[in-house]
Scaffold this active site. Sequence first.
Site, PDB file in Angstrom:
ATOM      1  N   HIS A 196     -27.257   1.987  79.584  1.00 33.35           N
ATOM      2  CA  HIS A 196     -26.118   1.627  80.437  1.00 33.35           C
ATOM      3  C   HIS A 196     -24.751   1.899  79.785  1.00 33.35           C
ATOM      4  O   HIS A 196     -24.019   2.814  80.171  1.00 33.35           O
ATOM      5  CB  HIS A 196     -26.170   0.142  80.798  1.00 33.35           C
ATOM      6  CG  HIS A 196     -27.351  -0.270  81.604  1.00 33.35           C
ATOM      7  ND1 HIS A 196     -27.627   0.232  82.846  1.00 33.35           N
ATOM      8  CD2 HIS A 196     -28.331  -1.168  81.355  1.00 33.35           C
ATOM      9  CE1 HIS A 196     -28.717  -0.340  83.327  1.00 33.35           C
ATOM     10  NE2 HIS A 196     -29.164  -1.186  82.439  1.00 33.35           N
TER      11      HIS A 196
HETATM   12  O1  RIB Z   1     -26.043  -3.646  84.417  1.00 28.68           O
HETATM   13  C1  RIB Z   1     -25.909  -3.230  83.101  1.00 28.68           C
HETATM   14  C2  RIB Z   1     -24.791  -3.971  82.431  1.00 28.68           C
HETATM   15  O2  RIB Z   1     -25.126  -5.331  82.416  1.00 28.68           O
HETATM   16  C3  RIB Z   1     -24.523  -3.580  80.999  1.00 28.68           C
HETATM   17  O3  RIB Z   1     -23.157  -3.645  80.728  1.00 28.68           O
HETATM   18  C4  RIB Z   1     -25.299  -4.593  80.213  1.00 28.68           C
HETATM   19  O4  RIB Z   1     -24.706  -4.833  78.954  1.00 28.68           O
HETATM   20  C5  RIB Z   1     -25.379  -5.784  81.115  1.00 28.68           C
HETATM   21  O5  RIB Z   1     -24.470  -6.737  80.863  1.00 28.68           O
END
Ligand code: RIB
Length: 331
Positions: free
Chosen positions: A250
Site C-alpha cells: 500500500h
Molecule cells: O488501506 C491501506 C492503508 O491502511 C495503509 O496506509 C495502511 O498503513 C493502513 O493504515
Amino acid sequence: MHTTAPRKVIFDTDPGVDDAMALYFALAHPGIEVVGITTTFGNVSVEQAAANALYLTAIANRSVPVTQGVSTPWCKPGEAPPDYIHGADGLGNLPSRVATTNRLDPRASAQFIVDMARAQPGAITLVAVGPLGNLSLALKLEPALPRLLREVILMGGTITEPGNVSPVAESNIWNDPHAAEQVFGAGWPLTMVGLDVTHRVVTPLTLFRRIAEHHRHPATDTLHHAVGFYSRFYSAQHPRLASDPGCFAHDVLAFVYLVSPALFTRERGCIRVATDGLAQGQTMLKRLAHLNYPQPGWEANRPLADVCMQVDAAGCLALFEQTLMADWLTR
Ligand code: RIB
Ligand code: CA
C-alpha cells in the site's frame, strides 16, 4: 545514477508496517529527501506512531524531524487501532527495541507542515499514507497551503476495487472521511494512489528476508520482522497469498509514484467522499468529464485530482528491491 535534485518530501504517516516499508524506501531512494515526518493516529495511536517514526529513523541512523499530530478523527468517534494487522506496537510486536535518543520536534504535525511550506514555497511535496487529519488541520491553519505545497500524493481510497474496511471504503479514508473530503476539495495538485493499484502489487515476505540477509542491519531486521507479522494477516485473508506469504504494497506505492509515475496509468476527475451512512469513507470519482450531472455536489468548477487506476506491478517490485538492496544504510 540519479541526476536531478531530490524531491523534498514531508511524510505524513501512521506507522504501521507498510508505512515502515514506505519510509525505508524513501530514505533509501536517491531521488527523495525526507525533510520531516508528521504522524497521525490510524494503524496505532498517534503516540505510538510518533514513537515508531522516531525509532525507525534512529535505527537507520537518519536524523529527520518527527512531529506528533492528530489523535482522533475530526468529527466521528475514534476506534481501537487494528492490532491484529500491524501488532499492538504497530511493528509486528517487536520482541525488544534497542535504546535510541532522538526526540520529537515539539510542534504539532499540522503546524510543522504549515511552517515548512511557508519557509520553502512550492518546494515541498506532501506524501500522506494515513488518515488525513493533519493535512486538513494544516489547511485550516493556512488556507493558502494548496499554493505553498508543490504536490500532494496520498495512499487511500478506491474507485473500482472493493474496499478493505467495507465493500466501498478504504481504511485511511474511512478513518477520517470528513478530513479526506476537505483534502480532495482543497484545489492542490493531488494524486490518489488507492486500492485500485495497491491490491495489484504484492511484496513477498521472501523479498524482505533477502533484504535483511543482504544488509544484516537492525533497520532491515526490524522491517523483516514487522512484515512477517503483517503478511500472516494478509495471507489468512487472501487465498492468493496463502502459499507464498506476502502483503500488499500500500503505502510504498505513493513514493514509487513520486519517483516513477510512468509505472502507473491515471484518470482525472472530481473526487468526493461519503462522510456518513453505509457508504461512509467511499471515494467517488466523476469519470465522465463531459457530463453535467443535475445533482448538487458535482459542479464543473470543483477541483480535479489524478487517480492511479493501473500499475506495472513487476516494475514496482523491481524498483523496490533495487532501492532497498542499494547501499543506503550506515552503522
Ligand atoms: O488501506 C491501506 C492503508 O491502511 C495503509 O496506509 C495502511 O498503513 C493502513 O493504515
Ligand atoms: Ca498507513
